[in-house]
Design a protein around this motif. Structure first.
Motif, short mmCIF file in Angstrom:
data_model
loop_
_atom_site.label_atom_id
_atom_site.label_comp_id
_atom_site.label_asym_id
_atom_site.label_seq_id
_atom_site.Cartn_x
_atom_site.Cartn_y
_atom_site.Cartn_z
N UNK A 102 8.11 57.18 67.24
CA UNK A 102 7.30 58.20 66.55
C UNK A 102 7.40 58.05 65.04
N UNK A 114 -3.05 50.63 73.17
CA UNK A 114 -1.74 50.94 72.58
C UNK A 114 -0.59 50.37 73.41
N UNK A 129 0.92 55.89 59.69
CA UNK A 129 -0.12 56.86 59.31
C UNK A 129 -0.02 57.21 57.83
N UNK A 158 -2.62 53.28 63.68
CA UNK A 158 -1.34 53.26 64.36
C UNK A 158 -1.41 54.00 65.68
N UNK A 159 -0.69 53.49 66.67
CA UNK A 159 -0.59 54.19 67.96
C UNK A 159 0.86 54.17 68.43
N UNK A 160 1.22 55.20 69.16
CA UNK A 160 2.53 55.29 69.81
C UNK A 160 2.26 55.49 71.29
N UNK A 161 2.97 54.73 72.13
CA UNK A 161 2.76 54.89 73.57
C UNK A 161 4.11 54.90 74.28
N UNK A 162 4.46 55.98 74.98
CA UNK A 162 5.76 56.06 75.62
C UNK A 162 5.73 55.45 77.02
N UNK A 206 5.22 55.16 63.95
CA UNK A 206 3.79 55.51 63.98
C UNK A 206 3.46 56.46 62.83
N UNK A 207 4.34 57.42 62.59
CA UNK A 207 4.13 58.37 61.49
C UNK A 207 4.11 57.62 60.15
N UNK A 235 8.95 64.83 58.20
CA UNK A 235 8.00 65.46 59.13
C UNK A 235 8.65 65.66 60.50
N UNK A 236 9.28 64.60 61.00
CA UNK A 236 9.78 64.62 62.38
C UNK A 236 11.03 65.48 62.55
N UNK A 258 11.80 68.06 60.61
CA UNK A 258 11.63 69.32 59.88
C UNK A 258 12.31 70.46 60.66
#
Lengths: 178, 372
Positions: free
Chosen positions: A20, A62, A27, A33-37, A23-24, A153-154, A156
Motif C-alpha cells: 500500500x 494489476x 500516486x 499505480x495499482x495494488x493487488x492483494x 502504491x501510495x 497517510x497510511x 495517520x
C-alpha cells in the motif's frame, strides 16, 4: 517505465502495508499505480503477499506474474517467488531470517538484514520499512521521500512514536543502499 | 480502506482506494439508505465497508441470513421509495435471481453489484467474467432486462455506482454493476467527488408505499393473473427497454478509425486489450478497441458499423465466448469475429492477444481463430 513489484513474507510482517505504501508513493509521484492483494483463504503464520505496479502509462492487469522486483521478508516466500522473477530482475531479501543464497544467476540480488536494522531503531516490527527504504534508494521506482510522505497517510492517527520508528527504519534501510 | 485514509479528506481529493470500497462510498454519497448483503469472496470488503459507513450515516445495514433474504429486503426498501442495494459474487447472484425477477416485474429501482468469480458452481474465488450471459439476459425467469454497467477501473466503479442509482430511479428497473475479483480487490488512485443529482428524476410519490392510515392503498406486485394483463404489462416493460436501448448505450473507442482489426473487450479484459493495442501499434499493426461500458444495452449499432468497415474483430474476454456471441450477433456476418477467451481466473495476456492478432491478419477466408 513500468515496475512490477511483489512483496511477500509471513502474516504479521506488514507486507500488505509495504504494498500500500508503494502504491501510495506512486500516486504521490503522479504515476499510474495499482495494488493487488492475495485474497481469499489465508492462515495465521502462513505467507502473505501482494503485487504493486508503478508505471508512467496506464496499467493493464494489476496482477503480477513475472515481477521485475521481489521484496522478500521470509524463507518460504523466497522459495515460492525466486523462480518467478523476470530474468535481469531484482531480488531483495531479508537476511535476518533467511540464511540461504539466491540460487538463480540471471537475477540481481540485494541483501537486507531487515530485522537486525529494525531492532537497532527499536522495533522489529518495522523490518518492512527497512526493506522498503533499501528498495527505493537502490532502484528509485518510487522515491524514499514519497514513501515517507505515504507513511503520513497510511499511519495517520497511530501516534508519533510509531510514526517516528517507522520513518527512522525506512531511512536506515535507504542508508544501506547508498 | 482504513478510516485514516478518508478522515479529514475533503471531496474531490485523490485517494488510494480498493474497488469494493469505492463502490460502497459512491453508494453512500448517492444516498443509498439501505444496504442488505451476505458475505462472499471477492466482494467482502464492500459489505464490510457498508457495515461501518451506513451506521456512521445513521442508515440501514443488515447482514441478512442469506442472499435470497437480502434481495427481498431490497424489494421492500425499494417499494417504500428509498435507494437500496445489495452485492454478491456469482453463486450469490444466482441465488438472488428470483428476487431480481420479482423486482423487474414490480418495476422497482434496485442497484446490485456482481464482483464476478470463477464458475460454474461454487467454482473458485479468482477474477472472472463468466457471468456475462447471466448479467445480460436478465438472469432470472421471465421476459425482462436489467441495465448492466461494466467499469474497468476503480474510478469507474465509483462513478457508475452513482449513475446506476440514477438510472434505477429513472426507469424503475434493476441496475447491475458487473465487475470482477481484480477490479474489486485492487487499489488505484480515485478522485472522490460529490454525488450530483441529475435534477430531472421522476418523483416516486405516485407509486411508492407510504402511510397506510392517510394514503390510499397501493399494490406493488409482480403477479398479473388476469387475462392479457401480463402481456400488456410486458409490452409496457418492452417499451421501456427500447427507450433504454435508444438512450443509454455507452462505450469507449480507441484508435478505431484507421484500424484493420478491432478488439472488443470490457472491464479487466479491456485494460489488457488496451495494452495489447499499444504493443501492436508499436509493431505497425493497425488495431483499435471498442470497449462496451453498458453490457446491456450492448453497443450493437456501433459494432455493426465497424464490422462493415473492417475484415476482422476479436472478442477478448475472461469467459469462453459469451460476449463473443453478442459481437457476432451485432456484426451480423459483415466481418469475421474471432475469440480470445480465458476462464476460471485466467487473465488475458497482452502478448498472447497480439500474437493472435498477427495470426488472424495472416489467415484467409472464413476461418475463425479461437485461442483454445
Amino acid at each position: 517505465m513500468v515496475s512490477k513489484i511483489r512483496c511477500s513474507g509471513f502474516g504479521g510482517q506488514g507486507v500488505v502495508l509495504m504494498g500500500k505504501l508503494l502504491a501510495q508513493a506512486g500516486m504521490i509521484e503522479e504515476k499510474h499505480t495499482t495494488f493487488f492483494p492475495q485474497y481469499g483463504a489465508a492462515m495465521r503464520g502462513g505467507t502473505a503477499n501482494c503485487s504493486v505496479v508503478v508505471s508512467d502509462n496506464e496499467i493493464a492487469s494489476p496482477m503480477v506474474e513475472e515481477p521485475d522486483v521481489i521484496l522478500i521478508m521470509n524463507g518460504p516466500s523466497l522459495d515460492k517467488f525466486e523462480p518467478t522473477v523476470r530474468p535481469g530482475g531484482w531480488i531483495f531479501y531479508n537476511t535476518s531470517l533467511i540464511d540461504r543464497e539466491v540460487e538463480r544467476d540471471d537475477v540481481k540480488v540485494f541483501k537486507v538484514a531487515a530485522n537486525d536494522v529494525a531492532d537497532e531503531v527499536g522495533s522489529t516490527r518495522s523490518a518492512n520499512m527497512v526493506m522498503l527504504g533499501a528498495f527505493a534508494e537502490k532502484l528509485g521506482a518510487v522515491s524514499v521521500e514519497a514513501l515517507l510522505d505515504s507513511l503520513d497517510v497510511m499511519l495517520e492517527g497511530k501516534g508519533d512514536k510509531i510514526m517516528n520508528v517507522n520513518r527512522e527504519a525506512m531511512k536506515r534501510g535507504a542508508a544501506l543502499a547508498k | 480502506m482504513e478510516t485514516s485514509f478518508r478522515e479529514g479528506l475533503g471531496m474531490s481529493e485523490k485517494v488510494l482506494m480498493k474497488g469494493n470500497e469505492a463502490i460502497g462510498e459512491a453508494a453512500v454519497q448517492a444516498g443509498c439508505q439501505c444496504y442488505f448483503g451476505y458475505p462472499i469472496t471477492p466482494q467482502n470488503e464492500l459489505t464490510a465497508y457498508m457495515s461501518k459507513r451506513m451506521l456512521e450515516e445513521g442508515r440501514v445495514f443488515i447482514q441478512s441470513e442469506s442472499e435470497i433474504a437480502a434481495i427481498n429486503m431490497c424489494f421492500g426498501a425499494a417499494a417504500v421509495g428509498v435507494r437500496t442495494m445489495t452485492s454478491s459474487s456469482g453463486p450469490g447472484i444466482s441465488l438472488k435471481q428470483e428476487g431480481i425477477s420479482y423486482v423487474a416485474g414490480a418495476e422497482l429501482p434496485v442497484f446490485y453489484v456482481n464482483v464476478m468469480r470463477g464458475g460454474p458452481g461454487l467454482g473458485n474465488i479468482a477474477p472472472s467474467q463468466a457471468d456475462y450471459f447471466q448479467c445480460t439476459r436478465g438472469g432470472g425467469h421471465g421476459d425482462y432486462r436489467v441495465i448492466v454497467y461494466a467499469p474497468s477501473d476503480v474510478q469507474e466503479q465509483y462513478d457508475y455506482t452513482m449513475l446506476s442509482f440514477d438510472l434505477a430511479d429513472r426507469y424503475r428497473i434493476p441496475v447491475m454493476l458487473a465487475t470482477d475479483g481484480i477490479l474489486g480487490q485492487m487499489m488505484e488512485p480515485l478522485v472522490l467527488h460529490d454525488y450530483k443529482d441529475p435534477g430531472d428524476l421522476p418523483s416516486k410519490e405516485a407509486w411508492r408505499l407510504g402511510d397506510a392510515v392517510t394514503q390510499e392503498p397501493i399494490w406493488i406486485t409482480s403477479v398479473r393473473l388476469g387475462e392479457g394483463e401480463l402481456e400488456e404489462h410486458n409490452f409496457k416493460l418492452q417499451k421501456k427497454y427500447e427507450e433504454i436501448v435508444e438512450k443509454e448505450v455507452r462505450f469507449e473507442e480507441t484508435a478505431v478509425d484507421d484500424a484493420d482489426i478491432v478488439v472488443v473487450a470490457y472491464g479487466t479484459s479491456a485494460r489488457v486489450a488496451r495494452s495489447a493495442i499499444e504493443m501492436a501499434r508499436a509493431a505497425g499493426i493497425k488495431v483499435g478497441l471498442l470497449r462496451p461500458i453498458t453490457l446491456w444495452p450492448f453497443p450493437e449499432k456501433r459494432i455493426r458499423e465497424i464490422a462493415e468497415k473492417v475484415d476482422d474483430m476479436l472478442a477478448v474476454e475472461m469467459s469462453l465466448g459469451q460476449m463473443w456471441e453478442d459481437v457476432r450477433l451485432a456484426a451480423c456476418g459483415a466481418c469475421r469475429v474471432h475469440l480470445h477467451g480465458r476462464t476460471a481466473g485466467g487473465v488475458p495476456d497482452e502478448a498472447a492477444v497480439v500474437d493472435q492478432i498477427k495470426t488472424i491478419l495472416s489467415s484467409k477466408g472464413d476461418e475463425i481463430i479461437r485461442n483454445f
